[in-house]
Design a protein around this motif. Structure first.
Motif, PDB file in Angstrom:
ATOM      1  N   GLU A 110       0.831  -1.208   0.000  1.00 31.71           N
ATOM      2  CA  GLU A 110       0.000   0.000   0.000  1.00 31.71           C
ATOM      3  C   GLU A 110       0.866   1.259   0.000  1.00 31.71           C
ATOM      4  O   GLU A 110       0.518   2.268  -0.596  1.00 31.71           O
ATOM      5  CB  GLU A 110      -0.937  -0.028   1.208  1.00 31.71           C
ATOM      6  N   TYR A 124     -11.156  -1.963   4.209  1.00 28.51           N
ATOM      7  CA  TYR A 124     -11.403  -1.953   2.773  1.00 28.51           C
ATOM      8  C   TYR A 124     -12.844  -1.582   2.445  1.00 28.51           C
ATOM      9  O   TYR A 124     -13.093  -0.866   1.475  1.00 28.51           O
ATOM     10  CB  TYR A 124     -11.037  -3.330   2.191  1.00 28.51           C
ATOM     11  N   VAL A 143      -8.193   2.945  -0.704  1.00 24.16           N
ATOM     12  CA  VAL A 143      -7.239   1.992  -1.283  1.00 24.16           C
ATOM     13  C   VAL A 143      -7.925   1.128  -2.340  1.00 24.16           C
ATOM     14  O   VAL A 143      -7.312   0.760  -3.347  1.00 24.16           O
ATOM     15  CB  VAL A 143      -6.574   1.120  -0.179  1.00 24.16           C
ATOM     16  N   ILE A 144      -9.211   0.835  -2.169  1.00 24.96           N
ATOM     17  CA  ILE A 144      -9.964   0.075  -3.160  1.00 24.96           C
ATOM     18  C   ILE A 144     -10.274   0.941  -4.382  1.00 24.96           C
ATOM     19  O   ILE A 144     -10.088   0.517  -5.529  1.00 24.96           O
ATOM     20  CB  ILE A 144     -11.277  -0.464  -2.555  1.00 24.96           C
ATOM     21  N   ARG A 195      -7.136   1.522  -6.422  1.00 22.30           N
ATOM     22  CA  ARG A 195      -6.742   0.336  -7.182  1.00 22.30           C
ATOM     23  C   ARG A 195      -7.674   0.133  -8.371  1.00 22.30           C
ATOM     24  O   ARG A 195      -7.238  -0.273  -9.459  1.00 22.30           O
ATOM     25  CB  ARG A 195      -6.769  -0.887  -6.268  1.00 22.30           C
ATOM     26  N   ARG A 253      -3.337  -9.583   1.189  1.00 28.83           N
ATOM     27  CA  ARG A 253      -3.870  -8.213   1.111  1.00 28.83           C
ATOM     28  C   ARG A 253      -4.029  -7.772  -0.336  1.00 28.83           C
ATOM     29  O   ARG A 253      -5.039  -7.179  -0.721  1.00 28.83           O
ATOM     30  CB  ARG A 253      -2.949  -7.240   1.845  1.00 28.83           C
ATOM     31  N   ARG A 254      -3.020  -8.072  -1.141  1.00 26.54           N
ATOM     32  CA  ARG A 254      -3.059  -7.656  -2.546  1.00 26.54           C
ATOM     33  C   ARG A 254      -4.212  -8.353  -3.271  1.00 26.54           C
ATOM     34  O   ARG A 254      -4.928  -7.737  -4.057  1.00 26.54           O
ATOM     35  CB  ARG A 254      -1.719  -7.977  -3.206  1.00 26.54           C
ATOM     36  N   ILE A 308      -7.573  -6.825  -2.073  1.00 26.58           N
ATOM     37  CA  ILE A 308      -7.767  -5.494  -2.665  1.00 26.58           C
ATOM     38  C   ILE A 308      -8.142  -5.615  -4.136  1.00 26.58           C
ATOM     39  O   ILE A 308      -9.096  -4.959  -4.612  1.00 26.58           O
ATOM     40  CB  ILE A 308      -6.498  -4.643  -2.493  1.00 26.58           C
ATOM     41  N   ASP A 309      -7.438  -6.454  -4.884  1.00 29.60           N
ATOM     42  CA  ASP A 309      -7.726  -6.594  -6.312  1.00 29.60           C
ATOM     43  C   ASP A 309      -9.128  -7.144  -6.558  1.00 29.60           C
ATOM     44  O   ASP A 309      -9.809  -6.748  -7.507  1.00 29.60           O
ATOM     45  CB  ASP A 309      -6.684  -7.498  -6.969  1.00 29.60           C
ATOM     46  N   TRP A 352     -11.865  -6.777  -4.647  1.00 27.46           N
ATOM     47  CA  TRP A 352     -12.865  -5.736  -4.408  1.00 27.46           C
ATOM     48  C   TRP A 352     -12.750  -4.594  -5.422  1.00 27.46           C
ATOM     49  O   TRP A 352     -13.757  -4.018  -5.839  1.00 27.46           O
ATOM     50  CB  TRP A 352     -12.757  -5.195  -2.988  1.00 27.46           C
ATOM     51  N   ALA A 353     -11.525  -4.282  -5.846  1.00 23.49           N
ATOM     52  CA  ALA A 353     -11.352  -3.217  -6.833  1.00 23.49           C
ATOM     53  C   ALA A 353     -11.997  -3.598  -8.159  1.00 23.49           C
ATOM     54  O   ALA A 353     -12.577  -2.749  -8.850  1.00 23.49           O
ATOM     55  CB  ALA A 353      -9.863  -2.923  -7.033  1.00 23.49           C
TER      56      ALA A 353
END
Length: 478
Positions: free
Chosen positions: A9, A165, A268-269, A272, A399-400, A403-404, A406-407
């Protein structure tokens, strides 16, 4: 604070700092995590008794591919709120009153004494499902808590803490609460009204489960006599609100309101998701203050697609569960082409999301207007880190992937038109969007010219019917 962010992040934030204006700088907010609470099925403590407090009267950024688009300046009307967020003033009266009740129960991040509560939990000890199943479980928990006059709290820590998130929005579902070891199956399919009422005086407890085929559907909760009686108390207060009470099968609106009451996407979402659009080559340099997403960048008008091939094809996941909801690629492609034929020049590209890299590559080879970012993680939020996947996966990789995942949901939410396939992933995106102001077409409707031409299609059936039941005979099989 930035010091609490992960290295991944931090790297992403530094890239944004170099490439963004001060108003676009990413801030990562980290708050204190709740302490873990041991949970077992135990005898209900005698002092765990609740008063009745609520009723209806209670107050790495990928390098963007180079594409050439003839940009159409006369765009489809954009949504008034960021990716479909619904303001409180437009919510049903019973939802607004529940928000007030919930907020009255929380002070300084803690649940006040005496307020009854119920907890949705997702940990390594129970199966929670993918992103769609999880959110559906929390939406059901939201209306169950409303119906029972309880404060809904969410303790979702697997594989990462959800609140970093999906942030609490209109209610503080991450508030601290008194310890309880009581676990009840009030959401179970066999939980009768008599069973639920039997435990009505319990102050607080955990749901045993909220997802799967052995629990109540959203329609079961919304049609529960207690929920209907709650709604009836509002008849006559406002005509336009009373009218909606008659449409007990309009679950898209119920889902939409519950999601935005509970959640908002963390920066952060959203950041991304912006990177993914750039990586797919959908971002234009010209600024657009009316862009639906907060990046303010002009985007090529694109169609959101999801090609579900099955959990067993997700990289690193080994499972024998192969449900018959595999997307027929040619059917999805023809649906996209049908939409483009009805609106020539308006939808110039598509973003393809999938649980399989080969499916993405195959669709792009069939039609070079279909795009996806070259660098992203295909990750199952439940299976990738359990025994079917890699329980020892590095925390940063988890985490990555989270995040990906949800993004990419956000990218579908923010599409100019969404084709809904028989996947919880695309169905979740549909429910989060404002379906009264956005273009949505189900894949089973694509052979219906009137449905495609209308664009703004509302699917009022229960979410599980929309996903799992072929409510309309498909043209190319299942």
């Amino acid at each position: 604070s930035f010091e609490a962010a992960t290295p991944h992040e931090k790297k992403r934030s530094n890239q944004l700092l170099r490439n963004s204006s001060i108003s676009e700088i990413l801030t990562i907010s980290i708050s204190t995590m709740p302490s873990k609470i041991p949970r077992n099925k135990t005898k209900i403590p005698e002092n765990n008794i609740k008063p009745l407090l609520f009723d209806a009267n209670t107050p790495k950024i990928p390098t963007a591919s180079v594409h050439t688009f003839l940009y159409k300046t006369q765009q489809q009307k954009t949504r008034n709120n960021s990716i479909g967020m619904v303001p409180k003033k437009k919510m049903d009266l019973w939802v607004k009153d529940y928000i007030d009740f919930h907020n009255s129960a929380i002070e300084d991040g803690k649940l006040k004494d005496g307020f009854p509560y119920v907890i949705y939990v997702c940990s390594k000890n129970e199966r929670c499902g993918g992103v769609g199943d999880r959110v559906l479980g929390m939406v059901k928990a939201f209306y169950f808590a409303m119906m029972e006059g309880r404060v809904l709290l969410i303790e979702s820590e697997f594989p990462v803490s959800l609140k970093y998130y999906l942030n609490p929005n209109l209610v503080q579902w991450d508030a601290e609460f008194p310890q309880t070891e009581t676990v009840l199956d009030t959401m179970g399919k066999g939980a009768t009204r008599d069973y639920i009422n039997k435990y009505a005086d319990i102050l607080g407890y955990y749901f045993e489960r909220c997802n799967g085929d052995k629990v109540k559907k959203l329609s079961d909760i919304m049609k529960d006599k207690q929920m209907l009686n709650l709604k009836k108390k509002y008849v006559g207060k406002k005509v336009h609100q009373a009218k909606s009470i008659k449409f007990n099968n309009e679950y898209s609106s119920a889902f939409h309101q519950a999601f935005w009451t509970l959640f908002k996407f963390d920066d952060v979402i959203l950041s991304r998701a912006k990177e993914m659009k750039q990586g797919a080559g959908l971002a234009l340099l010209k600024k657009n203050v009316d862009a639906p997403i907060r990046s303010k960048e002009m985007m090529v008008p694109y169609v959101g697609l999801h090609n579900r091939q099955g959990d067993h094809l997700i990289p690193g996941v080994k499972t024998t569960n192969r449900l018959q909801r595999k997307t027929v690629t040619t059917q999805l492609l023809e649906c996209y082409h049908t939409l483009k034929r009805h609106f020539p020049g308006e939808y110039q590209a598509a973003y393809i999301a999938s649980d399989n890299y080969e499916a993405k590559e195959g669709m792009k080879k069939m039609d070079n207007t279909i795009h996806y970012p070259p660098e992203m993680e295909i990750f199952h939020v439940d299976l990738s880190t359990r025994k079917e996947g890699n329980p020892k996966m590095h925390e940063e990789e988890v985490r990555r992937g989270f995040i990906d995942t949800w993004a990419e949901v956000v990218v579908l939410i923010d599409s100019d038109c969404l084709i809904i396939s028989r996947s919880m992933f695309s169905t979740l995106a549909y429910y989060i969007r404002d379906d009264r102001e956005t273009c949505n077409v189900h894949i089973l409707d694509c052979d219906d010219d009137s449905a495609v031409a209308s664009r703004t299609n509302i699917y009022r059936m229960d979410p599980l019917i929309l996903v799992y039941t072929p409510w309309k005979k498909p043209k190319y099989g299942t």
